[in-house]
Design a protein around this motif. Structure first.
Motif, short mmCIF file in Angstrom:
data_model
loop_
_atom_site.label_atom_id
_atom_site.label_comp_id
_atom_site.label_asym_id
_atom_site.label_seq_id
_atom_site.Cartn_x
_atom_site.Cartn_y
_atom_site.Cartn_z
N LEU A 183 -1.26 6.39 -20.99
CA LEU A 183 -0.41 5.83 -21.73
C LEU A 183 0.77 5.36 -21.09
O LEU A 183 1.25 4.18 -21.33
CB LEU A 183 -0.03 6.62 -23.06
CG LEU A 183 0.95 6.09 -24.24
CD1 LEU A 183 0.03 4.84 -24.91
CD2 LEU A 183 0.91 7.08 -25.02
N ALA A 184 1.28 6.07 -20.20
CA ALA A 184 2.45 5.67 -19.68
C ALA A 184 2.21 4.35 -18.59
O ALA A 184 3.24 3.59 -18.45
CB ALA A 184 3.09 6.94 -18.62
N ARG A 185 0.98 4.50 -17.90
CA ARG A 185 0.68 3.45 -17.07
C ARG A 185 0.54 2.12 -18.04
O ARG A 185 0.97 0.89 -17.78
CB ARG A 185 -0.59 3.39 -16.45
CG ARG A 185 -0.77 4.69 -15.42
CD ARG A 185 0.37 4.38 -14.21
NE ARG A 185 0.21 5.41 -13.24
CZ ARG A 185 0.57 5.14 -12.02
NH1 ARG A 185 1.08 3.90 -11.62
NH2 ARG A 185 0.50 6.10 -11.20
N PHE A 186 -0.22 2.11 -19.16
CA PHE A 186 -0.29 0.97 -20.01
C PHE A 186 1.20 0.67 -20.45
O PHE A 186 1.43 -0.60 -20.50
CB PHE A 186 -0.97 1.68 -21.19
CG PHE A 186 -1.26 0.58 -22.19
CD1 PHE A 186 -2.22 -0.34 -22.23
CD2 PHE A 186 -0.39 0.37 -23.62
CE1 PHE A 186 -2.47 -1.44 -23.22
CE2 PHE A 186 -0.52 -0.58 -24.42
CZ PHE A 186 -1.51 -1.62 -24.21
N GLN A 187 2.00 1.38 -20.77
CA GLN A 187 3.26 1.02 -21.17
C GLN A 187 4.26 0.22 -20.37
O GLN A 187 5.20 -0.18 -20.38
CB GLN A 187 4.23 2.22 -21.94
CG GLN A 187 3.50 2.54 -22.95
CD GLN A 187 4.15 3.83 -23.78
OE1 GLN A 187 4.60 4.66 -22.92
NE2 GLN A 187 4.18 4.05 -25.24
N LYS A 188 3.62 0.70 -18.83
CA LYS A 188 4.22 -0.12 -17.81
C LYS A 188 3.55 -1.28 -17.35
O LYS A 188 3.86 -1.96 -16.49
CB LYS A 188 4.43 0.63 -16.51
CG LYS A 188 5.22 1.92 -16.77
CD LYS A 188 5.39 2.72 -15.61
CE LYS A 188 6.32 4.12 -15.52
NZ LYS A 188 6.30 4.88 -14.48
N ASP A 189 2.70 -1.79 -18.23
CA ASP A 189 1.68 -3.11 -17.98
C ASP A 189 1.13 -2.89 -16.57
O ASP A 189 0.49 -3.59 -16.04
CB ASP A 189 2.51 -4.28 -17.91
CG ASP A 189 3.24 -4.67 -19.37
OD1 ASP A 189 2.82 -4.18 -20.17
OD2 ASP A 189 4.41 -5.23 -19.19
N GLU A 190 0.78 -1.48 -16.33
CA GLU A 190 -0.13 -1.51 -15.19
C GLU A 190 -1.61 -0.89 -15.79
O GLU A 190 -2.17 0.10 -15.81
CB GLU A 190 0.36 0.07 -14.55
CG GLU A 190 1.90 -0.26 -13.93
CD GLU A 190 2.35 1.00 -13.37
OE1 GLU A 190 1.77 2.14 -13.44
OE2 GLU A 190 3.47 0.75 -12.73
N TYR A 191 -2.00 -1.95 -16.06
CA TYR A 191 -3.49 -2.07 -16.89
C TYR A 191 -4.81 -1.55 -16.09
O TYR A 191 -5.47 -0.64 -16.72
CB TYR A 191 -3.82 -3.27 -17.68
CG TYR A 191 -2.52 -3.72 -18.62
CD1 TYR A 191 -2.22 -3.18 -19.84
CD2 TYR A 191 -1.91 -4.88 -18.42
CE1 TYR A 191 -1.26 -3.53 -20.49
CE2 TYR A 191 -0.97 -5.56 -19.17
CZ TYR A 191 -0.64 -4.69 -20.17
OH TYR A 191 0.25 -5.16 -20.98
N GLY A 192 -4.64 -2.06 -15.18
CA GLY A 192 -5.89 -1.37 -14.15
C GLY A 192 -5.80 0.22 -14.10
O GLY A 192 -6.64 0.68 -14.01
N GLU A 193 -4.63 0.68 -13.82
CA GLU A 193 -4.31 2.22 -13.67
C GLU A 193 -4.54 2.66 -14.86
O GLU A 193 -5.28 3.76 -14.90
CB GLU A 193 -2.78 2.57 -13.10
CG GLU A 193 -2.79 2.03 -11.60
CD GLU A 193 -3.46 2.80 -10.84
OE1 GLU A 193 -3.78 4.04 -10.89
OE2 GLU A 193 -4.27 2.08 -9.93
N ALA A 194 -4.18 2.31 -16.09
CA ALA A 194 -4.35 2.99 -17.24
C ALA A 194 -6.03 3.03 -17.74
O ALA A 194 -6.48 4.02 -18.20
CB ALA A 194 -3.67 2.08 -18.50
#
Length: 167
Positions: free
Chosen positions: A22-33
């Motif tokens: 979720l933290a990755r998603f919220q940072k727009d780091e979609y690949g990591e999310a």
């Protein structure tokens, strides 16, 4: 997009990984999310929340068809979850799968007949299908809920013009 607590996940480590995803998603780091949420659904395949987050993460990284599949899995687990239904509808709409988008939006309106976003997107779906009679109906319903929306009034007028041109 709903980013709520994953109530269906009970394992502490999996919940921690959900938080990381979720933290990755919220940072727009979609690949990591996506990596985190893929791991979670392999461990907790009955978590609609994890499938939902996998779907919207995949969409963020441009994998729309796979995103739709993940959201559909969440739908199978929780068929009355409005946020997921809305995302399914939007993702289908963006892929120009208008009939599928319409079906999910209609399901939302069965749950909540005054769901303003669903009414708005149904009007847009009918616009894109050049189905002006239905489009006019849904723009009218939308304007009943949001009578000060200038864009909606503009679209309503445009549809009236289109219908007059067809006569």
């Amino acid at each position: 997009i709903s980013l709520g607590d994953p109530a269906s996940i009970t394992d502490h480590e999996v919940r921690r990984e959900y938080g990381e995803g979720l933290a990755r998603f919220q940072k727009d780091e979609y690949g990591e999310a996506t990596v985190h949420f893929r791991s979670i659904v392999s461990q907790e395949p009955k978590s609609a929340e994890a499938w939902h987050m996998l779907g919207i993460s995949l969409r963020g990284s441009g994998q729309v068809e796979e995103a739709i599949q993940a959201l559909h899995r969440a739908y199978q687990l929780q068929p009355f979850w409005i946020d997921n239904l809305g995302n399914l509808a939007l993702f289908h709409h963006f892929q120009k799968h208008y009939d599928q988008a319409r079906q999910y939006l209609e399901q939302i309106l069965e749950i909540d007949p005054f769901a303003e976003p669903a009414i708005y997107w149904l009007a847009r779906v009918y616009d894109d299908k050049n189905d002006y009679c239905h489009s006019l109906e849904f723009w009218g319903r939308y304007l009943d809920l949001d009578p000060r929306n200038g864009r909606a009034w503009g679209q309503y007028g445009f549809i009236l013009t289109q219908l007059n041109l067809l006569e």
